[in-house]
Design a protein around this motif. Sequence first.
Motif, PDB file in Angstrom:
ATOM      1  N   THR A  60       0.840  -1.196   0.000  1.00  0.00           N
ATOM      2  CA  THR A  60       0.000   0.000   0.000  1.00  0.00           C
ATOM      3  C   THR A  60       0.875   1.246   0.000  1.00  0.00           C
ATOM      4  O   THR A  60       2.043   1.219   0.419  1.00  0.00           O
ATOM      5  N   ASN A  61       0.320   2.345  -0.476  1.00  0.00           N
ATOM      6  CA  ASN A  61       1.072   3.599  -0.484  1.00  0.00           C
ATOM      7  C   ASN A  61       1.528   3.985   0.923  1.00  0.00           C
ATOM      8  O   ASN A  61       2.661   4.421   1.134  1.00  0.00           O
ATOM      9  N   GLU A  62       0.638   3.806   1.889  1.00  0.00           N
ATOM     10  CA  GLU A  62       0.977   4.160   3.267  1.00  0.00           C
ATOM     11  C   GLU A  62       2.054   3.243   3.825  1.00  0.00           C
ATOM     12  O   GLU A  62       2.965   3.687   4.536  1.00  0.00           O
ATOM     13  N   ASP A 188      -5.693  -1.714  -3.757  1.00  0.00           N
ATOM     14  CA  ASP A 188      -6.302  -0.582  -4.461  1.00  0.00           C
ATOM     15  C   ASP A 188      -7.410   0.054  -3.624  1.00  0.00           C
ATOM     16  O   ASP A 188      -7.533   1.281  -3.565  1.00  0.00           O
ATOM     17  N   ASN A 191      -5.748   2.075  -0.807  1.00  0.00           N
ATOM     18  CA  ASN A 191      -5.134   3.305  -1.309  1.00  0.00           C
ATOM     19  C   ASN A 191      -6.192   4.368  -1.590  1.00  0.00           C
ATOM     20  O   ASN A 191      -5.981   5.556  -1.326  1.00  0.00           O
ATOM     21  N   SER A 194      -7.628   5.525   1.941  1.00  0.00           N
ATOM     22  CA  SER A 194      -6.667   6.248   2.791  1.00  0.00           C
ATOM     23  C   SER A 194      -6.304   7.613   2.230  1.00  0.00           C
ATOM     24  O   SER A 194      -5.981   8.536   2.975  1.00  0.00           O
ATOM     25  N   ALA A 198       1.098   7.729  -3.782  1.00  0.00           N
ATOM     26  CA  ALA A 198       2.209   6.796  -3.943  1.00  0.00           C
ATOM     27  C   ALA A 198       3.526   7.485  -3.606  1.00  0.00           C
ATOM     28  O   ALA A 198       3.751   8.631  -3.993  1.00  0.00           O
TER      29      ALA A 198
END
Length: 221
Positions: A60-62, A188, A191, A194, A198
């Motif tokens: 995940t981006n986070e 997805d 992301n 949240s 990215a």
Amino acid sequence: MNRTLTLLSALGAGLMTAAAPAQTAAPQAPAATTQQAPVKPEAIPAKIALISFEQAVLATNEGQRAVQEVQKKYEPKKAQIETQAQEVDTLKKQMQSAPATLSDEERTARLKAIDTKEKALNRDAEDASQSYNADVQEVFGKVAQKVNVTMRQYVAQNGYTLLLDVSGQQSPILWAVQNTDVTQAVIDAYNTSSGVAAPVPSAPSPAAHRTTPRPSTTPKQ
């Protein structure tokens, strides 16, 4: 405990108050008891999904941002350890190219200096590795709790009746249809929910720190 005693006292007082008229009242027939029929389990069509939960959290981006922040925190320590390693390597090369006329006392002193510095290097590298992995585990756990919520919402909304985590190397799943893997779909979905963008790609972490973080426990069902 006090609350329980208070309730018992109140209940006892009520029974004593009702005891007098109850003595003269005509006995009443016991009320008929009703039993509910047991609920029979109902078979429903199975819809199974697979997920690599650990990989999903880190992808995940986070999750990526969190790991990058930990790596950035340890960059000074990484540079320090690299300098120590270069110093030990230089001393070893000097020892290998030392002239045969080197006295035993000098040779012993050099070997002792190399051994001392190498032990300090190994100790510092081990401490840094443990601290790094602990920090990664901590941020992993925080993100994993939130991804777990999104994962459950996704499988519920899409009618899945069983979700299997195949993150571990000892997973019993040998083969499955590709569209049963919902890992990317959950990534997805998280992301999107949240709102974390990215991260900018960063340099790979040092070999001493390159440890895939694994949660200590799987998400509670």
